[in-house]
Write a protein that holds these residues in place. Structure first.
Motif, PDB file in Angstrom:
ATOM      1  N   SER A 119       0.828  -1.210   0.000  1.00  0.00           N
ATOM      2  CA  SER A 119       0.000   0.000   0.000  1.00  0.00           C
ATOM      3  C   SER A 119       0.861   1.257   0.000  1.00  0.00           C
ATOM      4  CB  SER A 119      -0.922  -0.009   1.223  1.00  0.00           C
ATOM      5  OG  SER A 119      -1.766  -1.140   1.210  1.00  0.00           O
ATOM      6  N   ALA A 120       1.907   1.259   0.822  1.00  0.00           N
ATOM      7  CA  ALA A 120       2.769   2.433   0.895  1.00  0.00           C
ATOM      8  C   ALA A 120       3.542   2.639  -0.402  1.00  0.00           C
ATOM      9  CB  ALA A 120       3.732   2.289   2.075  1.00  0.00           C
ATOM     10  N   MET A 121       3.968   1.550  -1.039  1.00  0.00           N
ATOM     11  CA  MET A 121       4.698   1.651  -2.302  1.00  0.00           C
ATOM     12  C   MET A 121       3.798   2.186  -3.418  1.00  0.00           C
ATOM     13  SD  MET A 121       7.947   0.999  -2.558  1.00  0.00           S
ATOM     14  CE  MET A 121       8.061   0.591  -4.304  1.00  0.00           C
ATOM     15  N   ILE A 122       2.566   1.714  -3.472  1.00  0.00           N
ATOM     16  CA  ILE A 122       1.640   2.202  -4.498  1.00  0.00           C
ATOM     17  C   ILE A 122       1.432   3.702  -4.349  1.00  0.00           C
ATOM     18  CG2 ILE A 122      -0.772   2.124  -5.253  1.00  0.00           C
ATOM     19  CD1 ILE A 122      -0.744  -0.876  -4.691  1.00  0.00           C
ATOM     20  N   GLU A 123       1.278   4.149  -3.110  1.00  0.00           N
ATOM     21  CA  GLU A 123       1.094   5.581  -2.861  1.00  0.00           C
ATOM     22  C   GLU A 123       2.365   6.360  -3.209  1.00  0.00           C
ATOM     23  OE1 GLU A 123      -0.872   9.005  -1.951  1.00  0.00           O
ATOM     24  OE2 GLU A 123      -1.696   6.960  -2.085  1.00  0.00           O
ATOM     25  N   ALA A 124       3.534   5.811  -2.870  1.00  0.00           N
ATOM     26  CA  ALA A 124       4.786   6.514  -3.147  1.00  0.00           C
ATOM     27  C   ALA A 124       5.061   6.602  -4.652  1.00  0.00           C
ATOM     28  CB  ALA A 124       5.941   5.804  -2.446  1.00  0.00           C
ATOM     29  N   LEU A 125       4.729   5.548  -5.393  1.00  0.00           N
ATOM     30  CA  LEU A 125       4.987   5.548  -6.836  1.00  0.00           C
ATOM     31  C   LEU A 125       4.144   6.578  -7.581  1.00  0.00           C
ATOM     32  CD1 LEU A 125       5.216   1.694  -7.416  1.00  0.00           C
ATOM     33  CD2 LEU A 125       7.087   3.339  -7.592  1.00  0.00           C
ATOM     34  N   ARG A 126       3.075   7.078  -6.959  1.00  0.00           N
ATOM     35  CA  ARG A 126       2.226   8.083  -7.591  1.00  0.00           C
ATOM     36  C   ARG A 126       2.723   9.506  -7.342  1.00  0.00           C
ATOM     37  NH1 ARG A 126      -3.451   5.618  -5.291  1.00  0.00           N
ATOM     38  NH2 ARG A 126      -3.662   3.877  -6.761  1.00  0.00           N
ATOM     39  N   GLN A 127       3.680   9.656  -6.451  1.00  0.00           N
ATOM     40  CA  GLN A 127       4.106  10.999  -6.057  1.00  0.00           C
ATOM     41  C   GLN A 127       4.914  11.673  -7.168  1.00  0.00           C
ATOM     42  OE1 GLN A 127       2.969  12.383  -3.199  1.00  0.00           O
ATOM     43  NE2 GLN A 127       1.814  10.447  -3.030  1.00  0.00           N
ATOM     44  N   ASP A 128       4.912  13.003  -7.116  1.00  0.00           N
ATOM     45  CA  ASP A 128       5.577  13.778  -8.160  1.00  0.00           C
ATOM     46  C   ASP A 128       7.082  13.553  -8.167  1.00  0.00           C
ATOM     47  OD1 ASP A 128       3.143  14.809  -8.900  1.00  0.00           O
ATOM     48  OD2 ASP A 128       3.345  16.640  -7.700  1.00  0.00           O
ATOM     49  N   TYR A 129       7.687  13.404  -6.998  1.00  0.00           N
ATOM     50  CA  TYR A 129       9.140  13.246  -6.956  1.00  0.00           C
ATOM     51  C   TYR A 129       9.582  11.939  -7.619  1.00  0.00           C
ATOM     52  CZ  TYR A 129       8.177  10.363  -2.811  1.00  0.00           C
ATOM     53  OH  TYR A 129       7.703   9.412  -1.954  1.00  0.00           O
ATOM     54  N   VAL A 130       8.742  10.901  -7.588  1.00  0.00           N
ATOM     55  CA  VAL A 130       9.070   9.658  -8.272  1.00  0.00           C
ATOM     56  C   VAL A 130       8.944   9.843  -9.783  1.00  0.00           C
ATOM     57  CG1 VAL A 130       8.396   7.244  -8.587  1.00  0.00           C
ATOM     58  CG2 VAL A 130       8.411   8.246  -6.297  1.00  0.00           C
ATOM     59  N   GLN A 131       7.896  10.533 -10.210  1.00  0.00           N
ATOM     60  CA  GLN A 131       7.729  10.804 -11.641  1.00  0.00           C
ATOM     61  C   GLN A 131       8.874  11.673 -12.173  1.00  0.00           C
ATOM     62  OE1 GLN A 131       5.377   9.216 -13.215  1.00  0.00           O
ATOM     63  NE2 GLN A 131       4.489   8.419 -11.299  1.00  0.00           N
ATOM     64  N   PHE A 132       9.307  12.612 -11.331  1.00  0.00           N
ATOM     65  CA  PHE A 132      10.413  13.471 -11.741  1.00  0.00           C
ATOM     66  C   PHE A 132      11.705  12.670 -11.862  1.00  0.00           C
ATOM     67  CE2 PHE A 132      13.883  16.456 -10.625  1.00  0.00           C
ATOM     68  CZ  PHE A 132      13.754  17.330 -11.683  1.00  0.00           C
ATOM     69  N   ALA A 133      11.927  11.733 -10.926  1.00  0.00           N
ATOM     70  CA  ALA A 133      13.121  10.887 -10.990  1.00  0.00           C
ATOM     71  C   ALA A 133      13.114  10.033 -12.252  1.00  0.00           C
ATOM     72  CB  ALA A 133      13.187   9.996  -9.744  1.00  0.00           C
ATOM     73  N   ARG A 134      11.958   9.542 -12.633  1.00  0.00           N
ATOM     74  CA  ARG A 134      11.862   8.773 -13.875  1.00  0.00           C
ATOM     75  C   ARG A 134      12.132   9.662 -15.087  1.00  0.00           C
ATOM     76  NH1 ARG A 134       6.295   5.559 -12.311  1.00  0.00           N
ATOM     77  NH2 ARG A 134       7.265   3.804 -11.203  1.00  0.00           N
ATOM     78  N   ALA A 135      11.605  10.893 -15.038  1.00  0.00           N
ATOM     79  CA  ALA A 135      11.795  11.806 -16.171  1.00  0.00           C
ATOM     80  C   ALA A 135      13.255  12.180 -16.348  1.00  0.00           C
ATOM     81  CB  ALA A 135      10.948  13.067 -15.967  1.00  0.00           C
ATOM     82  N   LYS A 136      14.027  12.171 -15.256  1.00  0.00           N
ATOM     83  CA  LYS A 136      15.455  12.481 -15.357  1.00  0.00           C
ATOM     84  C   LYS A 136      16.239  11.339 -15.979  1.00  0.00           C
ATOM     85  CE  LYS A 136      16.521  13.460 -11.139  1.00  0.00           C
ATOM     86  NZ  LYS A 136      17.365  13.915  -9.974  1.00  0.00           N
ATOM     87  N   GLY A 137      15.596  10.186 -16.135  1.00  0.00           N
ATOM     88  CA  GLY A 137      16.266   9.055 -16.746  1.00  0.00           C
ATOM     89  C   GLY A 137      16.983   8.141 -15.781  1.00  0.00           C
ATOM     90  N   LEU A 138      16.660   8.220 -14.501  1.00  0.00           N
ATOM     91  CA  LEU A 138      17.275   7.321 -13.529  1.00  0.00           C
ATOM     92  C   LEU A 138      16.860   5.884 -13.800  1.00  0.00           C
ATOM     93  CD1 LEU A 138      16.881   9.302 -10.179  1.00  0.00           C
ATOM     94  CD2 LEU A 138      18.937   9.026 -11.561  1.00  0.00           C
ATOM     95  N   PRO A 139      17.726   4.921 -13.518  1.00  0.00           N
ATOM     96  CA  PRO A 139      17.367   3.510 -13.712  1.00  0.00           C
ATOM     97  C   PRO A 139      16.158   3.133 -12.861  1.00  0.00           C
ATOM     98  CG  PRO A 139      19.726   3.759 -13.331  1.00  0.00           C
ATOM     99  CD  PRO A 139      19.111   5.083 -13.040  1.00  0.00           C
ATOM    100  N   PRO A 140      15.311   2.235 -13.334  1.00  0.00           N
ATOM    101  CA  PRO A 140      14.119   1.836 -12.569  1.00  0.00           C
ATOM    102  C   PRO A 140      14.447   1.335 -11.169  1.00  0.00           C
ATOM    103  CG  PRO A 140      13.991   1.012 -14.823  1.00  0.00           C
ATOM    104  CD  PRO A 140      15.351   1.594 -14.672  1.00  0.00           C
ATOM    105  N   ARG A 141      15.581   0.629 -11.028  1.00  0.00           N
ATOM    106  CA  ARG A 141      15.932   0.121  -9.700  1.00  0.00           C
ATOM    107  C   ARG A 141      16.224   1.270  -8.742  1.00  0.00           C
ATOM    108  NH1 ARG A 141      20.318  -4.596  -9.129  1.00  0.00           N
ATOM    109  NH2 ARG A 141      18.577  -5.641 -10.176  1.00  0.00           N
ATOM    110  N   ALA A 142      16.928   2.292  -9.239  1.00  0.00           N
ATOM    111  CA  ALA A 142      17.235   3.438  -8.369  1.00  0.00           C
ATOM    112  C   ALA A 142      15.968   4.190  -7.996  1.00  0.00           C
ATOM    113  CB  ALA A 142      18.212   4.369  -9.080  1.00  0.00           C
ATOM    114  N   VAL A 143      15.054   4.330  -8.927  1.00  0.00           N
ATOM    115  CA  VAL A 143      13.792   5.012  -8.632  1.00  0.00           C
ATOM    116  C   VAL A 143      13.006   4.247  -7.574  1.00  0.00           C
ATOM    117  CG1 VAL A 143      11.569   5.724  -9.588  1.00  0.00           C
ATOM    118  CG2 VAL A 143      13.658   6.071 -10.921  1.00  0.00           C
TER     119      VAL A 143
END
Length: 329
Positions: A217-241
């Motif tokens: 539940s906590a992971m699903i909520e965290a994956l929706r946050q803007d900072y996670v989307q921003f980390a993905r947009a920067k091109g960080l590896p999925p494992r690091a995100v």
């Protein structure tokens, strides 16, 4: 940080004193007292003998007076004398606490090693076969009583297969690790580990289910946050995100639950210790209640309360280590 610790310790002392008072009152509301238990095994004891013995043990004093006397002794490190075994209650608890603490450690370690990967995997593959399988495991873990699982494991691995002992305790596994590594005595390590497997798994299964669902539940909520989307947009590896950004923030509610679970386990896994004849403080408290050993009951509750409060204080401090925002909150 220091003002927080001082304030929490002040609250803790009030809570612990209240808990000991409630337990003292409840034990004395139960019909019978230690003298009645002793008289049951000694038919020649008269009422005058009982009254004299109650006076010697201080049981004829008002409950509040007994409580204040006990609390004053506890503040000086004296937890009373066991009425049944005539030895200091603190000594009995210190003899049993290591077995309970190590069982708690291995049960919690097993539960976390399974719960966090399951929680992360089911959150990343939401509504897929992995998520459904994780849900089934979690429902089984939550709905299966630990004592029932323990009995089933005994029937399978001890009675039917004969692979593991059904009960007993052969000393600390953690203490045996240095000897095994230095002397190459891995057979000694296994001889001790085999006694921990069944009770640890029995305790860990339910904890794993709760922690896995909470992590999901906590992971699903965290994956929706803007900072996670921003980390993905920067091109960080999925494992690091996943690990560095999402899991670090999702782990905060899990830490809260771990603190509560550790407190409950260290207080004595009463049922599991009884099923596996484990020489811990949970089994000791059952024996103390059965024999109306008031000082020992109060001592076990006092130690359990101190451990529970201390673990929750550690959890509060860990919040500020995991989440820097809480240091300024």
């Amino acid at each position: 940080m220091l003002p927080l610790i001082v304030k929490r310790i002040g609250y803790a002392l009030i809570v612990i004193a209240g808990i000991v008072f409630v337990v003292s009152a409840m034990t004395r509301l139960v019909p019978g007292d230690p003298v009645d238990i002793m008289a049951a095994g000694n038919p020649g004891m008269t009422e005058a003998d009982k009254a004299r013995l109650r006076g010697q043990l201080g049981l004829d004093r008002p409950m509040v007076e007994q409580y204040l006397a006990y609390l004053g002794g506890a503040l000086q490190g004296d937890l009373g004398l066991s009425l049944r075994q005539r030895v200091p209650a603190a000594q009995l608890i210190l003899e049993r606490l290591p077995a309970t603490a190590e069982l708690t450690f291995w049960a919690m370690l097993l539960s976390l090693l399974a719960a966090i990967p399951i929680g992360v995997a089911t959150a990343l593959r939401r509504d897929g076969p992995v998520d459904y399988a994780g849900t089934v495991v979690a429902v089984l873990g939550v709905s299966t009583p630990s004592f029932l699982l323990g009995i089933l494991l005994i029937l399978l691995f001890s009675v039917q297969l004969g692979w593991l002992p059904a009960s007993g305790y052969k000393g600390s596994l953690v203490a045996a690790v240095p000897t095994a590594l230095l002397d190459g005595r891995f057979d000694l390590l296994w001889q001790k580990a085999r006694y921990f497997l069944l009770p640890s798994i029995s305790l860990a299964f339910g904890l794993m289910a709760v922690n896995a669902r909470l992590t999901r539940s906590a992971m699903i909520e965290a994956l929706r946050q803007d900072y996670v989307q921003f980390a993905r947009a920067k091109g960080l590896p999925p494992r690091a995100v996943t690990l560095r950004h999402a899991l670090r923030n999702a782990i905060i509610p899990v830490v809260t639950m771990i603190g509560l679970q550790l407190g409950a386990l260290l207080s004595g896994a009463i049922v599991i210790e009884t099923v596996f004849a484990w020489p811990g403080i949970g089994r000791l408290s059952v024996q103390a209640i059965t024999t109306r050993d008031y000082p020992l009951v109060q001592a076990t509750v006092l130690i359990a309360a101190v451990l529970f409060v201390a673990l929750n204080l550690i959890v509060d401090i860990l919040y500020r280590v995991i989440d820097p925002r809480m240091r300024h909150g």
